[in-house]
Design a protein around this motif. Structure first.
Motif, PDB file in Angstrom:
ATOM      1  N   GLN A  99      52.448  18.565  40.936  1.00  0.00           N
ATOM      2  CA  GLN A  99      52.317  17.284  41.622  1.00  0.00           C
ATOM      3  C   GLN A  99      52.942  17.354  43.009  1.00  0.00           C
ATOM      4  OE1 GLN A  99      50.555  14.678  40.839  1.00  0.00           O
ATOM      5  NE2 GLN A  99      51.190  13.511  42.631  1.00  0.00           N
ATOM      6  N   SER A 100      54.105  17.979  43.132  1.00  0.00           N
ATOM      7  CA  SER A 100      54.758  18.062  44.445  1.00  0.00           C
ATOM      8  C   SER A 100      53.941  18.919  45.406  1.00  0.00           C
ATOM      9  CB  SER A 100      56.193  18.580  44.318  1.00  0.00           C
ATOM     10  OG  SER A 100      56.226  19.903  43.853  1.00  0.00           O
ATOM     11  N   LEU A 101      53.350  20.010  44.925  1.00  0.00           N
ATOM     12  CA  LEU A 101      52.528  20.864  45.791  1.00  0.00           C
ATOM     13  C   LEU A 101      51.256  20.140  46.243  1.00  0.00           C
ATOM     14  CD1 LEU A 101      52.810  24.341  44.026  1.00  0.00           C
ATOM     15  CD2 LEU A 101      54.068  23.519  46.039  1.00  0.00           C
ATOM     16  N   LYS A 102      50.599  19.436  45.323  1.00  0.00           N
ATOM     17  CA  LYS A 102      49.390  18.688  45.687  1.00  0.00           C
ATOM     18  C   LYS A 102      49.699  17.610  46.717  1.00  0.00           C
ATOM     19  CE  LYS A 102      46.947  19.355  41.343  1.00  0.00           C
ATOM     20  NZ  LYS A 102      46.564  18.744  40.079  1.00  0.00           N
ATOM     21  N   ALA A 103      50.797  16.901  46.512  1.00  0.00           N
ATOM     22  CA  ALA A 103      51.175  15.841  47.445  1.00  0.00           C
ATOM     23  C   ALA A 103      51.531  16.429  48.816  1.00  0.00           C
ATOM     24  CB  ALA A 103      52.349  15.037  46.886  1.00  0.00           C
ATOM     25  N   ALA A 104      52.252  17.549  48.827  1.00  0.00           N
ATOM     26  CA  ALA A 104      52.613  18.192  50.095  1.00  0.00           C
ATOM     27  C   ALA A 104      51.368  18.665  50.825  1.00  0.00           C
ATOM     28  CB  ALA A 104      53.569  19.364  49.843  1.00  0.00           C
ATOM     29  N   GLN A 105      50.441  19.261  50.099  1.00  0.00           N
ATOM     30  CA  GLN A 105      49.190  19.718  50.706  1.00  0.00           C
ATOM     31  C   GLN A 105      48.416  18.543  51.289  1.00  0.00           C
ATOM     32  OE1 GLN A 105      46.201  21.343  48.011  1.00  0.00           O
ATOM     33  NE2 GLN A 105      45.718  22.905  49.549  1.00  0.00           N
ATOM     34  N   ALA A 106      48.341  17.432  50.560  1.00  0.00           N
ATOM     35  CA  ALA A 106      47.617  16.253  51.035  1.00  0.00           C
ATOM     36  C   ALA A 106      48.240  15.680  52.303  1.00  0.00           C
ATOM     37  CB  ALA A 106      47.577  15.187  49.941  1.00  0.00           C
ATOM     38  N   LEU A 107      49.538  15.879  52.490  1.00  0.00           N
ATOM     39  CA  LEU A 107      50.224  15.398  53.690  1.00  0.00           C
ATOM     40  C   LEU A 107      50.168  16.399  54.843  1.00  0.00           C
ATOM     41  CD1 LEU A 107      53.329  13.687  52.086  1.00  0.00           C
ATOM     42  CD2 LEU A 107      51.379  12.567  53.190  1.00  0.00           C
ATOM     43  N   GLY A 108      49.474  17.524  54.615  1.00  0.00           N
ATOM     44  CA  GLY A 108      49.300  18.508  55.678  1.00  0.00           C
ATOM     45  C   GLY A 108      50.375  19.573  55.759  1.00  0.00           C
ATOM     46  N   GLU A 109      51.286  19.603  54.792  1.00  0.00           N
ATOM     47  CA  GLU A 109      52.301  20.661  54.792  1.00  0.00           C
ATOM     48  C   GLU A 109      51.601  22.005  54.610  1.00  0.00           C
ATOM     49  OE1 GLU A 109      55.520  20.446  55.387  1.00  0.00           O
ATOM     50  OE2 GLU A 109      55.687  18.263  55.355  1.00  0.00           O
ATOM     51  N   LYS A 110      52.128  23.009  55.282  1.00  0.00           N
ATOM     52  CA  LYS A 110      51.497  24.334  55.222  1.00  0.00           C
ATOM     53  C   LYS A 110      52.104  25.256  54.194  1.00  0.00           C
ATOM     54  CE  LYS A 110      49.407  24.305  59.627  1.00  0.00           C
ATOM     55  NZ  LYS A 110      49.604  24.137  60.985  1.00  0.00           N
ATOM     56  N   SER A 111      53.405  25.056  53.871  1.00  0.00           N
ATOM     57  CA  SER A 111      54.036  25.964  52.914  1.00  0.00           C
ATOM     58  C   SER A 111      55.202  25.289  52.212  1.00  0.00           C
ATOM     59  CB  SER A 111      54.528  27.235  53.619  1.00  0.00           C
ATOM     60  OG  SER A 111      55.555  26.934  54.547  1.00  0.00           O
ATOM     61  N   VAL A 112      55.540  25.862  51.061  1.00  0.00           N
ATOM     62  CA  VAL A 112      56.711  25.451  50.290  1.00  0.00           C
ATOM     63  C   VAL A 112      57.444  26.729  49.890  1.00  0.00           C
ATOM     64  CG1 VAL A 112      57.537  24.337  48.183  1.00  0.00           C
ATOM     65  CG2 VAL A 112      55.612  23.340  49.438  1.00  0.00           C
ATOM     66  N   LEU A 113      58.727  26.743  50.170  1.00  0.00           N
ATOM     67  CA  LEU A 113      59.588  27.890  49.873  1.00  0.00           C
ATOM     68  C   LEU A 113      60.470  27.543  48.685  1.00  0.00           C
ATOM     69  CD1 LEU A 113      60.545  30.696  51.117  1.00  0.00           C
ATOM     70  CD2 LEU A 113      62.391  29.360  52.166  1.00  0.00           C
ATOM     71  N   LEU A 114      60.844  28.541  47.905  1.00  0.00           N
ATOM     72  CA  LEU A 114      61.820  28.324  46.839  1.00  0.00           C
ATOM     73  C   LEU A 114      62.502  29.624  46.482  1.00  0.00           C
ATOM     74  CD1 LEU A 114      61.018  29.345  43.709  1.00  0.00           C
ATOM     75  CD2 LEU A 114      59.344  27.581  43.960  1.00  0.00           C
ATOM     76  N   VAL A 115      63.642  29.474  45.819  1.00  0.00           N
ATOM     77  CA  VAL A 115      64.342  30.602  45.216  1.00  0.00           C
ATOM     78  C   VAL A 115      64.200  30.392  43.723  1.00  0.00           C
ATOM     79  CG1 VAL A 115      66.528  31.820  44.973  1.00  0.00           C
ATOM     80  CG2 VAL A 115      65.954  30.723  47.160  1.00  0.00           C
ATOM     81  N   GLY A 116      63.443  31.272  43.063  1.00  0.00           N
ATOM     82  CA  GLY A 116      63.173  31.070  41.640  1.00  0.00           C
ATOM     83  C   GLY A 116      62.558  32.295  41.002  1.00  0.00           C
ATOM     84  N   ASP A 117      62.160  32.149  39.761  1.00  0.00           N
ATOM     85  CA  ASP A 117      61.615  33.245  38.967  1.00  0.00           C
ATOM     86  C   ASP A 117      60.116  33.402  39.202  1.00  0.00           C
ATOM     87  OD1 ASP A 117      64.099  33.774  37.727  1.00  0.00           O
ATOM     88  OD2 ASP A 117      63.756  32.153  36.293  1.00  0.00           O
ATOM     89  N   ALA A 118      59.720  34.559  39.684  1.00  0.00           N
ATOM     90  CA  ALA A 118      58.304  34.822  39.963  1.00  0.00           C
ATOM     91  C   ALA A 118      57.411  34.654  38.734  1.00  0.00           C
ATOM     92  CB  ALA A 118      58.128  36.206  40.580  1.00  0.00           C
ATOM     93  N   PRO A 119      57.813  35.094  37.534  1.00  0.00           N
ATOM     94  CA  PRO A 119      56.931  34.897  36.384  1.00  0.00           C
ATOM     95  C   PRO A 119      56.642  33.425  36.086  1.00  0.00           C
ATOM     96  CG  PRO A 119      58.567  36.566  35.874  1.00  0.00           C
ATOM     97  CD  PRO A 119      58.973  35.948  37.185  1.00  0.00           C
ATOM     98  N   TYR A 120      57.589  32.542  36.363  1.00  0.00           N
ATOM     99  CA  TYR A 120      57.384  31.112  36.127  1.00  0.00           C
ATOM    100  C   TYR A 120      56.570  30.486  37.253  1.00  0.00           C
ATOM    101  CZ  TYR A 120      58.362  26.175  35.241  1.00  0.00           C
ATOM    102  OH  TYR A 120      58.220  24.827  34.991  1.00  0.00           O
ATOM    103  N   TYR A 121      56.959  30.754  38.507  1.00  0.00           N
ATOM    104  CA  TYR A 121      56.346  30.079  39.643  1.00  0.00           C
ATOM    105  C   TYR A 121      55.069  30.748  40.148  1.00  0.00           C
ATOM    106  CZ  TYR A 121      60.466  27.123  39.902  1.00  0.00           C
ATOM    107  OH  TYR A 121      61.445  26.209  39.623  1.00  0.00           O
ATOM    108  N   GLY A 122      54.862  32.014  39.849  1.00  0.00           N
ATOM    109  CA  GLY A 122      53.654  32.713  40.299  1.00  0.00           C
ATOM    110  C   GLY A 122      52.368  32.022  39.886  1.00  0.00           C
TER     111      GLY A 122
END
Length: 165
Positions: A99-122
């Motif tokens: 939901q946060s990624l879809k909302a950010a994309q709809a607002l024109g954001e180009k990227s989202v950065l995080l520090v996290g586990d690649a198997p979960y977030y990939g």
């Protein structure tokens, strides 16, 4: 947005005590020393991109996005993402991130950065940052530095990360 038994909604000010308690339980007092937490110090999260998950009328989880700069490129920092232990491993964290990624994309954001586990977030659209492409102003495991490019054809940002815009 209703998904299974979850209600995902935009965070409201009255959610803050429950969110702070959940973050304290999930990450403990040491969270404030971590580089990702320190990037958020003094920077207001983007309230349009902060969501909570409810199970009926029970608060179950939350996710925040905070404005950052990566070099000269505006971006968002995802986190903390926290789910109450009673609701873990039931898909709520993934729904909140999506939901946060879809909302950010709809607002024109180009990227989202995080520090996290690649198997979960990939599977949610994040990819590892090539070594040295993005630098944080404190220690971070380079294998846990991930970015999601939200706009088709946009280049992965590069440079030093700082909080705010």
């Amino acid at each position: 947005m209703l998904a299974s038994s979850w209600l995902i909604r935009t965070e409201v000010p009255s959610d803050l005590p429950q969110i702070e308690a959940l973050q304290a339980d999930a990450f403990g007092p040491g969270r404030f020393a971590k580089t990702a937490f320190r990037l958020r110090e003094g920077v207001e999260r983007d309230h349009r991109l902060c969501f909570v998950g409810m199970s009926d009328d029970v608060f179950a989880g939350s996710v925040w996005l905070t404005p950052i700069m990566i070099g000269d490129a505006p971006s968002q920092l995802l986190g903390p993402l926290a789910v109450s232990p009673a609701f873990k491993n039931r898909g709520l964290g993934r729904l909140l991130v999506n939901q946060s990624l879809k909302a950010a994309q709809a607002l024109g954001e180009k990227s989202v950065l995080l520090v996290g586990d690649a198997p979960y977030y990939g599977p949610l659209g994040f990819e590892p940052v090539p070594l040295g492409r993005i630098q944080l102003p404190g220690p971070v495991d380079p294998a846990r530095l991930l970015v999601a490019n939200l706009q088709p054809g946009s280049e992965m940002p590069s440079g030093m990360v700082r909080g705010g815009r």
